[in-house]
Design a protein around this motif. Structure first.
Motif, short mmCIF file in Angstrom:
data_model
loop_
_atom_site.label_atom_id
_atom_site.label_comp_id
_atom_site.label_asym_id
_atom_site.label_seq_id
_atom_site.Cartn_x
_atom_site.Cartn_y
_atom_site.Cartn_z
N GLY A 189 0.81 -1.21 0.00
CA GLY A 189 0.00 0.00 0.00
C GLY A 189 0.84 1.25 0.00
N ASP A 190 2.15 1.11 0.28
CA ASP A 190 2.97 2.32 0.42
C ASP A 190 3.34 2.94 -0.92
N ILE A 191 3.07 2.23 -2.02
CA ILE A 191 3.51 2.78 -3.30
C ILE A 191 2.36 3.17 -4.22
N VAL A 192 1.12 2.92 -3.81
CA VAL A 192 0.01 3.35 -4.66
C VAL A 192 -0.74 4.49 -3.97
N SER A 193 -1.60 5.15 -4.73
CA SER A 193 -2.30 6.31 -4.17
C SER A 193 -3.32 5.87 -3.12
N GLN A 233 -2.81 8.59 3.43
CA GLN A 233 -1.43 9.02 3.24
C GLN A 233 -1.17 9.67 1.90
N PHE A 266 -11.11 7.19 -12.91
CA PHE A 266 -10.43 7.02 -11.64
C PHE A 266 -11.24 7.62 -10.49
N MET A 316 -4.04 13.63 -6.30
CA MET A 316 -4.07 12.84 -5.06
C MET A 316 -4.54 13.69 -3.88
N ASN A 369 6.46 8.89 -2.66
CA ASN A 369 6.70 7.57 -3.27
C ASN A 369 5.49 6.99 -3.96
N MET A 370 4.33 7.64 -3.79
CA MET A 370 3.11 7.00 -4.29
C MET A 370 2.88 7.28 -5.76
N ASN A 371 2.36 6.29 -6.43
CA ASN A 371 2.07 6.42 -7.85
C ASN A 371 0.67 5.90 -8.14
N PHE A 372 0.12 6.35 -9.26
CA PHE A 372 -1.09 5.71 -9.75
C PHE A 372 -0.67 4.46 -10.51
N VAL A 373 -1.35 3.35 -10.27
CA VAL A 373 -1.01 2.15 -11.02
C VAL A 373 -2.18 1.67 -11.88
N SER A 430 2.34 10.69 -0.08
CA SER A 430 3.79 10.81 -0.02
C SER A 430 4.39 10.83 -1.40
#
Lengths: 228, 339
Positions: free
Chosen positions: A139-143, B164, B180, B230, B168-172, B166
């Motif tokens: 969960g730390d890498i997605v929005s 959260q 979306f 975001m 580091n976060m991306n849309f995947v 941050s």
């Protein structure tokens, strides 16, 4: 000895989650053993061994991995009891989405990850649908929105399960999973217990090693598609 | 509402009131026609073999459906009564020294969390996230609106307190901006989905500075645009009362406006930052040391005056950045710049 089954699609983070939880429980004084069920090869036993956790690996080879699991879990349980563990964790990869190793009364954990796509919760079926705890990783890498949508979809598939986000790298979120695991039921034997969901079945020539294609070669439990 | 009543309702009315019912049956390959029948009739017509594929019989299907509706209604009710205050009752630091603190965070608060790497910022946030009840290494306790969280709801992971944001976060997801936002709104059981899309999109474009459209794929957004989307999405659509912002110093969005937006949307903002402008924009700073909250610094009037000066400098730097972006040569007099 308490028993927990952990299942989930390949690379969803099962081993990392189990390692993070085990670290904390071992620190509390629990003796923990692991059985890793896999298909052709597994490197995970080294990860467990490095963490100081006794581990047995079972490779299904040419057999259906879940059939292999159920034929071995009772002996695994007896190994755990002989070894004097307080807790035995069985980890198996759900490879065909239709299978599920979860057993009645045995705490069932399913690990799915945020990167696997929005439709995954529906696709993976009984392994998630019959679980007591659904752990969501990565969960730390997605929005935030994607995390919320994914968790919602997991809840839709299994409204009864606890849905817990856990970071397999840092262990963040694993406290509540530990609480569930500490509450798992102890077993002396699994004889007479039932799987929560029947396993995928086939008994056809291909199960027995047939490799040729053609109507003459397919014998037994065969299902055909309608292409008309 | 009782299960029997749901089964007797005509489908158009049922689906209008509870659109999520469609999802439940779609997951089992049971499409619901939009008119005519009642839900009970549709279920009766499903062949038993199809249910067997899903390990169900009619009785079990009903039980699961009732549970599903109950969960969804609880989910909706939870969203209607958001948490307004979160209280942190001190535990102890890594050396076992008591952390004598009772900290109340209320919606609209902007609180900075400061301290070097390894000081225990993550530990504090993890405590809030899992609604610690003296059962984490810190021994802290978290109260919601003055009460300890319901233990069964806590174990079920029902209350997600922290959203959260941050770097580091991306849309995947492979979706357009419009799809979306719609997907997120649906999962929040929002009634007016078009309204939600409109609101989040307008807010995001406003924050981003560089325009994009509803048809833009989320994965094609620039760094600044995706951060803006975001932030707008978390402000307007996330269920979590607390928003944790981690290192958005270089996010390419108007940070001050982002904070204003979150405050206006009644969020509690926790910000891990060492940027003086952001830190002084907060009402308070929590100083974390050796795993405990060592001090709480209220932003003073003097600091606020300092912030105004910093903002002037920041705007000047932004102008310079803009000149670089436009391909101009920068020539400036430092004395003039600082005046």
């Amino acid at each position: 000895m308490k028993l927990v089954t952990v299942a989930g699609p390949p690379s969803s983070g099962k081993t990392s989650v189990v390692l993070r939880v085990a670290e904390s429980l071992v620190a509390e004084g629990l003796r923990i053993g692991i059985i890793k069920f896999d298909c052709l090869s597994s490197e995970d036993e080294h990860r467990y061994a490095r963490a100081g956790l006794p581990v047995k690996t079972g490779l299904a080879g040419g057999l259906c991995p879940d059939h292999f699991f159920i034929a071995n879990i009772e002996q695994g349980l007896q190994w755990g009891i002989r070894s004097g563990f307080d807790l035995l964790i069985s980890e198996s990869a759900g490879l065909c989405n239709r299978c599920s190793p979860h057993i009645d009364e045995v705490l069932a954990v399913c690990v799915v990850d945020n990167l696997s796509g929005m439709h995954t919760p529906r696709k993976i079926g009984p392994m998630l649908k019959t679980a007591d705890v659904a752990v969501i990783t990565k969960g730390d890498i997605v929005s935030q929105a994607e995390r919320e949508v994914f968790a919602f979809r997991v809840r839709q598939v299994n409204p009864k399960a606890a849905v817990l986000p856990v970071n397999g790298l840092t262990g963040q979120g694993s406290l509540l999973l530990q609480r569930h695991i500490k509450g798992a039921r102890p077993f002396g034997t699994l004889e007479g217990k039932r799987l929560r969901f029947s396993m995928p079945a086939a008994l056809c020539s291909y199960c027995l090693g047939e490799t040729r294609i053609g109507p003459d070669c397919q014998i037994g439990n065969i299902k055909t598609m309608d292409f008309s | 509402m009782m299960l029997d009543e749901l089964l007797q309702q005509p489908l158009p009315q049922l689906l209008k009131e509870r659109p999520y019912v469609r999802d439940f049956f779609a997951a089992m390959g049971i499409p619901l026609p939009s008119k005519g029948q009642r839900l009970g009739q549709v279920i009766d017509a499903v062949p038993a073999e199809q249910l067997t594929e899903f390990g169900l019989d009619r009785q079990e299907l009903m039980t699961q459906f009732a549970e599903f509706v109950k969960q969804m209604e609880q989910f909706k009710a939870g969203a209607a009564q958001p948490v307004r205050t979160v209280t942190i009752l001190g535990g102890c630091d890594k050396a076992g020294q008591p952390e004598e603190i009772q900290l109340e965070l209320t919606v609209g608060d902007v609180v900075c969390v400061v301290g070097p790497t390894g000081s225990g910022k993550s530990r504090l946030l993890a405590d809030i996230e899992c609604l610690a009840q003296g059962d984490t290494p810190s021994g802290r306790r978290i109260l919601l609106d003055g009460e300890p969280a319901d233990e069964s709801a806590r174990l079920a992971g029902e209350t997600r307190l922290v959203a959260q944001l941050s770097q580091n976060m991306n849309f995947v997801m492979d979706l357009s901006v419009q799809e979306f936002i719609a997907l997120h709104a649906e999962s929040r059981l929002v009634d007016d989905i078009d309204g939600a899309i409109e609101q989040v999109f307008a807010t995001a474009v406003d924050l981003a500075g560089e325009p994009f459209t509803l048809a833009t794929p989320v994965t094609a957004l620039s760094g600044g645009q995706s951060r803006a989307l975001m932030i707008a999405d978390v402000a307007c659509l996330s269920a979590s009362p607390i928003v944790l912002i981690d290192e958005i110093e270089n996010a390419g969005v108007d940070r001050r406006r982002a904070l204003e937006l979150l405050v206006k949307q009644e969020k509690i903002v926790l910000m891990a930052t060492h940027d003086p402008i952001l830190a002084l924009s907060g009402h308070r700073r929590l100083v974390i040391k050796n795993g405990g909250i060592a001090a709480v610094i209220e932003t003073s009037d003097e600091e606020r005056r300092g912030l105004e000066q910093l903002n002037v400098l920041d705007r000047k730097l932004a102008e310079l950045r803009d000149q670089v972006r436009q391909g101009r040569r920068i020539s400036f007099d430092l004395d003039l710049f600082l005046s």
